[in-house]
Write a protein that holds these residues in place. Structure first.
Motif, PDB file in Angstrom:
ATOM      1  N   HIS A  37       0.895  -1.174   0.000  1.00 18.38           N
ATOM      2  CA  HIS A  37       0.000   0.000   0.000  1.00 18.38           C
ATOM      3  C   HIS A  37       0.918   1.204   0.000  1.00 18.38           C
ATOM      4  O   HIS A  37       1.682   1.393   0.957  1.00 18.38           O
ATOM      5  CB  HIS A  37      -0.883   0.004   1.246  1.00 18.38           C
ATOM      6  CG  HIS A  37      -1.726  -1.227   1.362  1.00 18.38           C
ATOM      7  ND1 HIS A  37      -3.030  -1.276   0.949  1.00 18.38           N
ATOM      8  CD2 HIS A  37      -1.426  -2.462   1.826  1.00 18.38           C
ATOM      9  CE1 HIS A  37      -3.511  -2.493   1.161  1.00 18.38           C
ATOM     10  NE2 HIS A  37      -2.563  -3.232   1.691  1.00 18.38           N
ATOM     11  N   SER A 188      -8.746  -2.278   3.718  1.00 11.98           N
ATOM     12  CA  SER A 188      -9.309  -1.724   4.956  1.00 11.98           C
ATOM     13  C   SER A 188      -9.959  -2.832   5.801  1.00 11.98           C
ATOM     14  O   SER A 188      -9.701  -4.016   5.581  1.00 11.98           O
ATOM     15  CB  SER A 188     -10.279  -0.577   4.663  1.00 11.98           C
ATOM     16  OG  SER A 188     -10.660   0.053   5.865  1.00 11.98           O
ATOM     17  N   GLU A 218      -7.152 -12.458   5.902  1.00 12.86           N
ATOM     18  CA  GLU A 218      -6.104 -11.890   6.765  1.00 12.86           C
ATOM     19  C   GLU A 218      -6.621 -12.010   8.201  1.00 12.86           C
ATOM     20  O   GLU A 218      -6.113 -12.803   8.989  1.00 12.86           O
ATOM     21  CB  GLU A 218      -5.833 -10.424   6.382  1.00 12.86           C
ATOM     22  CG  GLU A 218      -4.813  -9.718   7.279  1.00 12.86           C
ATOM     23  CD  GLU A 218      -4.695  -8.205   6.999  1.00 12.86           C
ATOM     24  OE1 GLU A 218      -5.607  -7.632   6.368  1.00 12.86           O
ATOM     25  OE2 GLU A 218      -3.684  -7.605   7.443  1.00 12.86           O
ATOM     26  N   ASP A 296       3.491  -5.081   2.433  1.00 15.57           N
ATOM     27  CA  ASP A 296       2.204  -4.540   2.894  1.00 15.57           C
ATOM     28  C   ASP A 296       2.294  -3.041   3.198  1.00 15.57           C
ATOM     29  O   ASP A 296       1.973  -2.224   2.339  1.00 15.57           O
ATOM     30  CB  ASP A 296       1.680  -5.335   4.089  1.00 15.57           C
ATOM     31  CG  ASP A 296       0.169  -5.306   4.224  1.00 15.57           C
ATOM     32  OD1 ASP A 296      -0.499  -4.747   3.331  1.00 15.57           O
ATOM     33  OD2 ASP A 296      -0.369  -5.858   5.213  1.00 15.57           O
ATOM     34  N   ASP A 297       2.709  -2.694   4.421  1.00 16.75           N
ATOM     35  CA  ASP A 297       2.833  -1.285   4.840  1.00 16.75           C
ATOM     36  C   ASP A 297       4.186  -1.121   5.528  1.00 16.75           C
ATOM     37  O   ASP A 297       4.274  -1.004   6.755  1.00 16.75           O
ATOM     38  CB  ASP A 297       1.692  -0.932   5.807  1.00 16.75           C
ATOM     39  CG  ASP A 297       0.334  -1.106   5.162  1.00 16.75           C
ATOM     40  OD1 ASP A 297      -0.064  -0.239   4.379  1.00 16.75           O
ATOM     41  OD2 ASP A 297      -0.300  -2.145   5.423  1.00 16.75           O
TER      42      ASP A 297
HETATM   43  N1  HPA Z   1      -5.164  -4.977   5.413  1.00 14.79           N
HETATM   44  C1  HPA Z   1      -6.250  -4.299   5.049  1.00 14.79           C
HETATM   45  N2  HPA Z   1      -6.219  -3.040   4.655  1.00 14.79           N
HETATM   46  C2  HPA Z   1      -5.040  -2.430   4.605  1.00 14.79           C
HETATM   47  C3  HPA Z   1      -3.888  -3.081   4.950  1.00 14.79           C
HETATM   48  C4  HPA Z   1      -3.942  -4.432   5.365  1.00 14.79           C
HETATM   49  O1  HPA Z   1      -2.940  -5.095   5.696  1.00 14.79           O
HETATM   50  N3  HPA Z   1      -2.884  -2.182   4.785  1.00 14.79           N
HETATM   51  C5  HPA Z   1      -3.432  -1.044   4.332  1.00 14.79           C
HETATM   52  N4  HPA Z   1      -4.753  -1.182   4.216  1.00 14.79           N
END
Ligand code: HPA
Ligand code: ZN
Length: 360
Positions: A37, A188, A218, A296-297
């Protein structure tokens, strides 16, 4: 050929790549990143710089105080801080600077291909025009290709805690920039927002010829992975680690070679797994699934792609050179690129691994 070894080259003797060579090999090998992201690459230093540039007030007095708040208990506790961090992004140059900073880090990690998620609704809700978002990111993708040799593409994500009508309006607003993004995704808050809530907007995106992906499994149950496949007709599942709770689903995913874009450091930071040594990545590979590692982030979860790979392999002794090759190959296999480009990356990957085999 067993499905667990899909695409494994017979001429590389993986048993002759010693474990102590793995970190360097993982770092230097060519890689694809498919689950990043771009707003999650915003480092605290850049958040403060942009806040000052744009006159945006932050709830934290310093970079250190902000970083200290990165102690998450679940997905929602992260998302609250992640959306607050993104509030400093207002102008085209801000989106460019964020993505360019990511690409420089990705180049240092030998990422040769990246498909970036972006969340337009996080910005349009603050009055930022969607064109500002997409143009800034697109320019960074162009520069990454020209100056860093990274092939880069954008995937527009819908925020699943909002309504499907808002997702439809977002897709419509993005259509003037259709040529600047290759697909749509869904991110999200997962729990309580099943994929089927977005059936119409994904059908519309499909009709437009866009690629389709969705976060599922997840925090949400395996049933969400199934409805992402059956209702949304996605081509990749983002995360998907909870699939192992449903053996029939695992067989289906393996048979279809449905990619799972796994993010180990994220999973630990968001308490999906207690620590890296508990991660189910070895089991996913053993089941013949097309899993690969992603960040991911990275600004929030403790590292970029190489950090994810090196830490994950250090924590899981079941993972050796064969699994390293398979994960990196799966990343290229799952990428949305033309076959000739993919084949060229396979050859680069083979050369990197062949070069790590010890003589004798
Ligand atoms: N999961 C869901 N939404 C998200 C994530 C994530 O890991 N990272 C940024 N938005
Ligand atoms: Zn994600």
């Amino acid at each position: 050929m067993s499905s667990a070894g899909a695409g494994m080259p017979s001429m590389i003797d993986f048993d002759r790549i010693s474990r102590d060579r793995l970190p360097a090999l993982l770092r230097s090998a060519p890689k694809a990143e498919l689950h990043i992201h771009i707003e999650g690459s915003l480092e605290p230093e850049l958040i403060f710089q942009l806040a000052q540039r744009n006159g945006v007030a932050l709830a934290y007095p310093s970079v250190e105080a902000l970083r200290a708040a990165y102690a998450f208990t679940d997905l929602q506790s992260f998302l609250d801080i992640y959306y607050a961090g993104a509030s400093v992004l207002l102008k085209e140059a801000d989106f460019f600077d964020m993505a360019w900073a990511y690409f420089q880090r990705a180049a240092a990690d030998n990422v040769v291909h990246a498909e970036l998620f972006f969340d337009p609704q996080t910005h349009t809700a603050r009055g930022v025009d969607i064109g500002t978002v997409i143009r800034g990111l697109h320019h960074a993708c162009q520069r990454a290709h020209a100056e860093l040799g990274i092939s880069a593409a954008l995937i527009l994500c819908f925020l699943r805690h909002l309504s499907e009508d808002e997702a439809l309006a977002t897709l419509d607003a993005a259509l003037p920039y259709r040529h600047h993004f290759i697909g749509v995704g869904l991110d999200s808050s997962e729990r309580g927002h099943p994929p089927e809530k977005f059936a119409r907007v994904f059908a519309k995106a499909r009709a437009l010829g866009l690629h389709l992906v969705a976060h599922a499994g997840e925090e949400g149950p395996p049933a969400y992975i199934e409805s992402a496949l059956d209702v949304l007709q996605v081509e990749r599942i983002d995360h998907g680690v909870r699939c192992l709770e449903d053996p029939a689903l695992v067989r289906r995913l393996a048979a279809a070679r449905m990619p799972l874009t796994v993010c180990p450091l994220s999973n630990v930071k968001l308490c999906v797994f207690q620590d890296l040594s508990q991660h189910n990545l070895p089991a996913l590979l053993d089941a013949g699934l097309c899993a690969m590692v992603n960040s991911d982030d990275p600004a929030y979860f403790g590292g970029y792609l190489n950090q994810n790979l090196v830490e994950t392999f250090a924590a899981l002794p079941q993972l050796g050179a064969r699994q390293a090759y398979q994960l990196l190959r799966n990343g290229f296999e799952a990428s949305f690129v033309a076959a000739d480009k993919r084949e060229a990356w396979y050859r680069m990957l083979d050369a990197a691994f062949a070069g790590a085999v010890t003589a004798g």
